[in-house]
Design an enzyme around this catalytic site. Structure first.
Site, mmCIF file in Angstrom:
data_model
loop_
_atom_site.group_PDB
_atom_site.id
_atom_site.type_symbol
_atom_site.label_atom_id
_atom_site.label_comp_id
_atom_site.label_asym_id
_atom_site.label_seq_id
_atom_site.Cartn_x
_atom_site.Cartn_y
_atom_site.Cartn_z
ATOM 1 N N GLY A 113 0.833 -1.202 0.000
ATOM 2 C CA GLY A 113 0.000 0.000 0.000
ATOM 3 C C GLY A 113 0.867 1.252 0.000
ATOM 4 N N GLY A 137 4.951 1.206 0.207
ATOM 5 C CA GLY A 137 5.879 0.881 -0.888
ATOM 6 C C GLY A 137 5.733 -0.569 -1.302
ATOM 7 N N GLY A 174 -2.702 -1.278 -7.325
ATOM 8 C CA GLY A 174 -1.925 -2.520 -7.386
ATOM 9 C C GLY A 174 -1.741 -2.973 -8.833
ATOM 10 C CG ASP A 175 -5.160 -3.793 -11.034
ATOM 11 O OD1 ASP A 175 -4.828 -4.767 -10.341
ATOM 12 O OD2 ASP A 175 -6.320 -3.387 -11.155
#
Ligand SMILES: O=P(O)(O)OC[C@H]1O[C@](O)(CO)[C@@H](O)[C@@H]1O
Length: 323
Positions: free
Chosen positions: A236, A239, A265-266
């Site tokens: 998140g 890092g 995240g993608d």
């Protein structure tokens, strides 16, 4: 060619509320936005915006609104027809938080599942990169990712997986028994890494927050022993950590104004794949993944950044070896 497979695509509806979300309260919508979504589709957008040759594969009925939205932006797609509609996932944004409400998706028939898998397997050739991303639409077996990994590796392509919950647990089970089920790349968060390796993900994340990466590192090395060569653990706003055969590194996320975390995240996955396609070494690939994630959170809804929006964050992202 980098192929992404999204076995449960979505339309992402982002509504911005006039006041903080309160259960039981009445809320007014200030901004209402619909964008294409689904993990593999988001990754493909990032790759396309960086000028890479990509193809997004998923199932959708002819005339589905998702296809119209994708046609407007010119993302190369290959789809297999289904009878049902693509699900709509809702993001509620208020001044405090992002709340995500995901539909399960409509159940696919055996024929529909065979159709979309054939679309994927017919597209993959030796030397391709394939990223399998997201949840599975109802009807797919939870073991589907492990089965597809075996088939794709057999063709001689490099394969990555990013999933969660039941399909992730099924993959973890198969990984313990058979190295041929191991993808080349996994992108878990700390909780998912815990599930994959039988550890408490919250403890791993809390230790990393104190600068202690030993637990995360050990868990990633466990996955490597089972045949996964690269493990990118996203943390998140803190890092990410990357483990490859060459080493293990952590990269702190540069400060970013948080507008929407959906799809961050993608975007990190896209950054990682872009770095790999460009032949970058591990620390640079990790920094690019983190910079893509930071750029993504600074954009509204499920928006994938262009390289020029990533650049300011990349200048601040530094990977450090984890001993
Ligand atoms: O497949 P899942 O896990 O339901 O996630 C899909 C959601 O996640 C995203 O891909 C963001 O990561 C959204 O675009 C989509 O709504």
């Amino acid at each position: 060619m980098i192929i992404t497979f999204t076995p449960n695509p979505s339309l992402d509806r982002t509504v911005t509320l006039n006041a903080p979300l309160a259960p039981g309260g009445v809320h007014r919508i200030e901004i209402d936005q619909i964008q294409p979504g689904g993990k593999g589709i988001n990754v493909a957008f990032g790759l396309q915006r960086a000028g890479l040759d990509t193809l997004a594969i998923f199932q959708a009925a002819q005339g589905d609104p998702l296809l119209d939205l994708l046609a407007e932006v010119g993302l190369p797609v290959r789809t297999s027809p289904i009878r049902g509609r693509v699900r709509t996932n809702i993001t509620l944004l208020d001044s405090n938080a992002t709340t995500k409400i995901n539909e399960p998706g409509e159940k696919l028939s055996v024929v529909e599942i065979a159709g979309v898998e054939a679309a994927l397997l017919n597209a993959v050739g030796p030397g391709d990169t394939v990223m399998l991303s997201g949840s599975l639409a109802p009807g797919f077996e939870v073991r589907e990712y492990a089965k597809l990994v075996r088939k794709i590796r057999h063709v001689g392509a490099w394969v990555g997986v990013d999933t969660s919950e039941a399909p992730l647990l099924a993959l973890a089970r198969e990984l313990r028994e058979d190295e041929a089920a191991a993808p080349n790349f996994l992108k878990p968060n700390a909780e998912e890494l815990g599930q994959l390796t039988g550890r408490d993900g919250r403890d791993l994340e809390a230790a990393a927050g104190r600068g202690d990466f030993a637990g995360l590192r050990e868990a990633a090395l466990d996955l490597q022993k089972r045949g996964v060569s690269d493990v990118l653990v996203t943390l998140g706003g803190a890092g990410a950590m990357l483990a490859t055969a060459e080493g293990v590194w952590f990269c702190q996320a540069p400060d970013a104004p948080v507008i929407s975390t959906v799809g961050a995240g993608d975007c990190s996955t896209a950054g990682y794949l872009i770095g790999r396609a460009q032949g970058m070494a591990g620390p640079e690939r990790l920094a690019l993944a983190v910079a893509y994630g930071s750029a993504a959170v600074s954009l509204p809804g499920t928006t994938t950044p262009h390289p020029n929006q990533v650049e300011p964050f990349l200048r601040l992202a530094r990977s450090q070896p984890v001993a």
